[in-house]
Scaffold this motif. Structure first.
Motif, PDB file in Angstrom:
ATOM      1  N   GLU A  65      33.570  39.468  27.464  1.00 61.89           N
ATOM      2  CA  GLU A  65      33.983  40.817  27.124  1.00 61.89           C
ATOM      3  C   GLU A  65      32.886  41.842  27.481  1.00 61.89           C
ATOM      4  N   LEU A  66      31.643  41.502  27.194  1.00 59.36           N
ATOM      5  CA  LEU A  66      30.537  42.418  27.483  1.00 59.36           C
ATOM      6  C   LEU A  66      30.375  42.619  28.991  1.00 59.36           C
ATOM      7  N   ILE A  67      30.558  41.537  29.757  1.00 57.33           N
ATOM      8  CA  ILE A  67      30.472  41.697  31.217  1.00 57.33           C
ATOM      9  C   ILE A  67      31.547  42.683  31.679  1.00 57.33           C
ATOM     10  N   ARG A  68      32.753  42.521  31.155  1.00 54.09           N
ATOM     11  CA  ARG A  68      33.827  43.430  31.551  1.00 54.09           C
ATOM     12  C   ARG A  68      33.499  44.876  31.196  1.00 54.09           C
ATOM     13  N   GLN A  69      32.930  45.054  30.006  1.00 51.51           N
ATOM     14  CA  GLN A  69      32.569  46.430  29.599  1.00 51.51           C
ATOM     15  C   GLN A  69      31.479  47.009  30.504  1.00 51.51           C
ATOM     16  N   ALA A  70      30.493  46.181  30.775  1.00 53.49           N
ATOM     17  CA  ALA A  70      29.400  46.670  31.626  1.00 53.49           C
ATOM     18  C   ALA A  70      29.926  46.975  33.023  1.00 53.49           C
ATOM     19  N   THR A  88      39.147  32.645  31.918  1.00 52.91           N
ATOM     20  CA  THR A  88      38.349  33.794  31.496  1.00 52.91           C
ATOM     21  C   THR A  88      37.290  34.139  32.540  1.00 52.91           C
ATOM     22  N   ILE A  89      36.647  33.106  33.066  1.00 54.87           N
ATOM     23  CA  ILE A  89      35.620  33.385  34.078  1.00 54.87           C
ATOM     24  C   ILE A  89      36.263  34.006  35.313  1.00 54.87           C
ATOM     25  N   GLU A  90      37.443  33.512  35.670  1.00 59.80           N
ATOM     26  CA  GLU A  90      38.110  34.096  36.844  1.00 59.80           C
ATOM     27  C   GLU A  90      38.391  35.580  36.620  1.00 59.80           C
ATOM     28  N   GLU A  91      38.774  35.907  35.406  1.00 59.90           N
ATOM     29  CA  GLU A  91      39.002  37.326  35.121  1.00 59.90           C
ATOM     30  C   GLU A  91      37.710  38.133  35.264  1.00 59.90           C
ATOM     31  N   VAL A  92      36.616  37.535  34.794  1.00 62.72           N
ATOM     32  CA  VAL A  92      35.320  38.211  34.913  1.00 62.72           C
ATOM     33  C   VAL A  92      34.959  38.383  36.381  1.00 62.72           C
ATOM     34  N   ALA A 119      29.147  34.447  39.432  1.00 61.53           N
ATOM     35  CA  ALA A 119      30.181  33.993  38.518  1.00 61.53           C
ATOM     36  C   ALA A 119      30.996  32.847  39.111  1.00 61.53           C
ATOM     37  N   GLU A 120      31.082  32.779  40.437  1.00 59.40           N
ATOM     38  CA  GLU A 120      31.752  31.651  41.076  1.00 59.40           C
ATOM     39  C   GLU A 120      31.006  30.357  40.733  1.00 59.40           C
ATOM     40  N   ASP A 121      29.700  30.451  40.697  1.00 57.33           N
ATOM     41  CA  ASP A 121      28.903  29.279  40.322  1.00 57.33           C
ATOM     42  C   ASP A 121      29.167  28.905  38.867  1.00 57.33           C
ATOM     43  N   ALA A 122      29.265  29.913  38.026  1.00 60.22           N
ATOM     44  CA  ALA A 122      29.587  29.646  36.619  1.00 60.22           C
ATOM     45  C   ALA A 122      30.951  28.978  36.506  1.00 60.22           C
ATOM     46  N   LEU A 123      31.894  29.477  37.299  1.00 61.97           N
ATOM     47  CA  LEU A 123      33.245  28.928  37.280  1.00 61.97           C
ATOM     48  C   LEU A 123      33.251  27.459  37.706  1.00 61.97           C
ATOM     49  N   ALA A 124      32.550  27.174  38.795  1.00 61.68           N
ATOM     50  CA  ALA A 124      32.525  25.792  39.299  1.00 61.68           C
ATOM     51  C   ALA A 124      31.903  24.852  38.274  1.00 61.68           C
ATOM     52  N   ALA A 125      30.860  25.312  37.615  1.00 60.80           N
ATOM     53  CA  ALA A 125      30.201  24.457  36.628  1.00 60.80           C
ATOM     54  C   ALA A 125      31.099  24.225  35.418  1.00 60.80           C
TER      55      ALA A 125
END
Lengths: 344, 344, 344, 344
Positions: C79-84, C103-107, C306-312
């Motif tokens: 949520e904070l990433i989206r706000q920022a 959720t990560i995909e949305e980010v 974030a793609e890296d976060a998603l893959a992990a």
């Protein structure tokens, strides 16, 4: 395999080790006879050595015996080499050949005259790690040699009885280091400065010896060497060597009985080094006998000869003089002084 | 955090390093002013240092500045310390304080009179690994100290211009080792024997200096120490230390920028040591400044004081004399000789 | 230096560490504001951070702030990433971005739409030793990658409260290893097999989690990887990595606070590894912030996006499923299953 | 020494090694006879073995021969053990006893019925470093065992001819690791998951085998184990073992032929590991024969028996099935499946 017939003179602790190596690990050797004043008959029989006696004649007078391994008490080495040489037998002799340079020179002459091979027990010259170090030096990987460092520390101070008849730290212990520096540098020692003290055991001091020393050497090729010694490193037999040069450095670290590493809250703990020269230099003790027997068969040179013994003893004489007089001593000066001549 | 206001005098290579450490890594410090004859304005501005000048007065005359870091050229250290002391400012001074013992003694007096804290830049005393080594010594884990070994080799011989004004190998380079031996042993150096030569670069010899040395020390507590030095170890900055004692040994090995190990047919290859003192002693350079500022705030002693500088220089004087006269030199004798007195 | 103005959201343990690094060790940053629900005012003041609040608006609404470091509690990251992103600010976010791939995909979409730089706190990608390892891989020294080994063990099991809200071992802890395998191999994880158990602390089992695991991975390029994990290695934070290939192997071993080695009769004892990620990855934590700020200035890519976060996270989802169902799970199947679709 | 009379059946590469060890390094043995289909007469004569033949009867029918060392081709091991057992002779047999669990069970029965000692050549159980590791485990230093890691990589892929008759990677190579895990854990393997591939040499794949594998094991005591294998580590024979537990970890690293370290601008270079099992496990190969002969004399148990061979083969059967079916396989299920029974 065509074996060389060998006789052993002297079967104390070191003599037994060499004999067992000959029997079990040196296929080139057939040990026909062993002579020793207090011979352990059961031990000799267990090795299936045919001739066992307290009389050296069973070795020296047997025409079948081509090579003699001399591991008698140090004081008798020179005389036994002369006798074996006179009998035309090749000789492997434990160090020291003698404590006096003149005596060694006589031995050199006797061996030369008899045309025999004479190898001295500077075992480190046959150690796989030190030979590997030398390969790096000779291949030029480290360039010209600038500095050599030797750490030689025994795990436990010897009995005072041994200290008294050992010839002293420089002759009994550091002598290996003098030879090692010559071996690693390929150069001669020209000056010695020795400091030392009694830090391990006052009884060693009371016996007229020291137990700790640092010896600095100047070599003919301009390189420097430094040796540090102790009669007692409680963590084990500490044997480290480094040759530093213009293009790099090559070193050999301690070996251990196992590569085990235990990590607990107390630390990351490796095994201490070997507990003495028998285990540390096991491969070297076998290899030096094989090199000797190879030389006997004309397959190559001995690993260390009497000239090497002479050079090492001359360095020990200089170290003793340096320590006593608290000044650096040149080897030619030490040689002259040892002969009673005036040194300017 | 309540910060101490600091001024820096001298912003050459070392001065810049200290200043950047003060700004970025020493939260206890506020660097208000920097003075240097050839000041790099852009650099100083990038660090947001408010006062920047070629005139030392901006540091020495500013009443807000409590502590001065002196990293000017070596020849000016003593005079600057005296000026800072006169201004009532605490001083951190890079080594050497001076090359002559008498000058250092005067500095000691001046600092004492002014009641200021004076710390000398013997950075190794603040190195985490060496402090950890000391912890083992002090805790008694290795028993009584018998022998200390120091290997100190620079990665690359310095420019000849530097060699000429460096004070010579013993004063510029081995001086750290003299201090380290005192630090590690907790004992005073009483005798020095130094051998050396020109093995790295003949131009160093032409400049009247040597580039390779082995120095043997006798300490007041009976322990021995040996230092080996080279101006050029092509594989990196070689910094190794060992204290050997009655109950064991403690050592610090080289550190590397990475723990990477590559195994190929060519060998198992680790990274070479750091490429110089800036990277090897990065943490120490920061820690020594924090210790100094802690001392300024009364939280503890300085890491090394002018007495330490004096003792190290006295050893260097003795080493130079030993090298020139080819004999061991006692420190009291060296001190007397340096003062022009007769030594028996 | 032209600094980037930064705001920090979240100042718990990790947030404080990042903030202190920004202030003391990242010259490219000026920390203007910090917001945190239970803000430690004294701490923030000691760092001279001008704006301090419990309200995130001081960060998100300040037009001067270009970049936000998000170290709030894990559940609020997305949520904070989206706000920022909505506020047009670049974002550095601690892992995990979220536990659900969707959720990560949305980010990812939000960040892409906003055109901001988004870096995720996979700190190991900025570790000097791991980067050095990668340099060996990329240079071709070890040939094609065959097998990757990762050992990741924490020094001390976390409090049960933390375990409960951590997302579980695979999402909280092994997630770093999933990313590391992708980083080291340059390939995607296609199949996961996870075994594990509760061997450290039954309370972890009672909380629905495991504390020990071995995870095998198949990669798109045919290479294999194996990760072993424990929540508690009593000797310290155990972080070891190896990439083995057709022409050799490259490894990174544990680092220690000091290179001290103590040799006594009890063994040859080195220091245990660091006591946790803060000390082990100190340089990496600083470097990742500098890389992020470099990316903000357009000087290079972020260290992990974030793609890296998603893959992990996808690998973690598959690992959880594999563990629960006791069978290997393909990542595309896991992704489908996570979306409620039928997997054949 | 009272020697045990030994006969050797099979004198290929491994048979010669064992025979030479018996002659040169195992004083407890007298090798009276050697039989081998393509006997190297010169070699046998050089070892002074009295009876040399292509007919196994010279070993099996000689009433003086008490113990037989079977190093014939793998396919003949089981039959030869039965024949030796029938002749009342103790047996040391190289691994594998057989590839089928049923065959090994028959051998177990035959040996039991004959009342002979039967030792299998799982040499690692006699390796000084692994025994030292075990000593740490048994002493409780590392607490309860949680995870075991084994790295087993050969220096060079075997000839394709060998691959074809080897039984495959799991039966020929990983079998040692299955035994090692049982030995180190003191627990039984209950489930196996194996992944693998052909990454070293396509010809190995064409021959129906794989050259790279990662195998995960679950043990009866709840511990986990992971094995990684390669047929070709170009830098040498890579043999590393770690047991991790509740109170710490114990590991054994690779050994090298020399401790030499060369430091140049290119790196700090150690020797690569040994070039194969003969040099790496030289001491183990000698020790296992001495343990066997000790067991023959009633001095202790054999180092590994046919039950150990059976357990390892069962794990290999499960690994093959796991690899083929891409799922974890329980050992009882694998055993049932191997017998053609239905597994639920």
């Amino acid at each position: 395999m065509n074996q060389t017939t060998v006789g052993v003179i002297g079967a104390g602790r070191i003599g037994k080790m060499h004999t067992e190596n000959l029997v079990h690990a040196v296929p080139e050797a057939f040990v026909k006879a062993v002579a020793s004043p207090h011979l352990d008959e059961d031990w000799a029989e267990s090795l299936s050595i045919p001739v066992r006696s307290i009389d050296n004649a069973v070795v020296l007078d047997d025409p079948e015996i081509e090579a003699v391994v001399i591991t008698a008490s140090s004081g008798r080495h020179a005389e036994l080499i002369r006798q074996a040489a006179a009998a035309g037998k090749h000789v492997f002799c434990e160090k020291p050949v003698a404590f006096e340079p003149d005596t060694i020179e006589e031995v050199v002459q006797a061996a030369r005259k008899a045309g025999i091979k004479l190898q001295v027990g500077f075992n480190r010259r046959s150690d796989p790690s030190l030979l590997d170090l030398m390969e790096a030096v000779r291949s030029g990987q480290i360039g010209d040699v600038h500095t050599i460092r030797v750490t030689n520390r025994d795990p436990k101070a010897p009995p005072i009885d041994f200290v008294k008849r050992s010839g002293g730290l420089f002759f009994d212990f550091v002598i290996h280091d003098f030879d090692t520096v010559r071996f690693l540098s390929g150069s001669e020692i020209v000056e010695v400065y020795a400091v030392g003290g009694v830090l391990v055991d006052p009884a060693i001091g009371a016996a007229g010896d020291i137990d700790t020393a640092v010896v600095t050497l100047r070599l003919a090729n301009g390189a420097l060497a430094v040796i540090d010694n102790s009669r007692q490193a409680v963590y084990g037999y500490d044997q480290r060597f480094e040759v530093f040069g213009s293009a790099g450095s090559v070193a050999v670290d301690n070996t251990t009985p196992s590569t085990r590493v235990v990590s607990t809250t107390g630390g990351v703990v490796r095994r201490t080094p070997h507990d003495g020269f028998v285990s540390r230099y096991r491969e070297a003790f076998i290899a030096e006998l094989r090199t000797f027997l190879g030389a006997v068969r004309g397959e190559g040179p001995v690993a260390a000869d009497a000239e090497d013994a002479l050079a090492a003893v001359r360095a020990a004489v200089a170290a003793r003089e340096s320590f006593q007089q608290q000044r650096p001593v040149r080897l030619d000066a030490a040689a002259s002084a040892a002969k009673g001549e005036t040194v300017s």
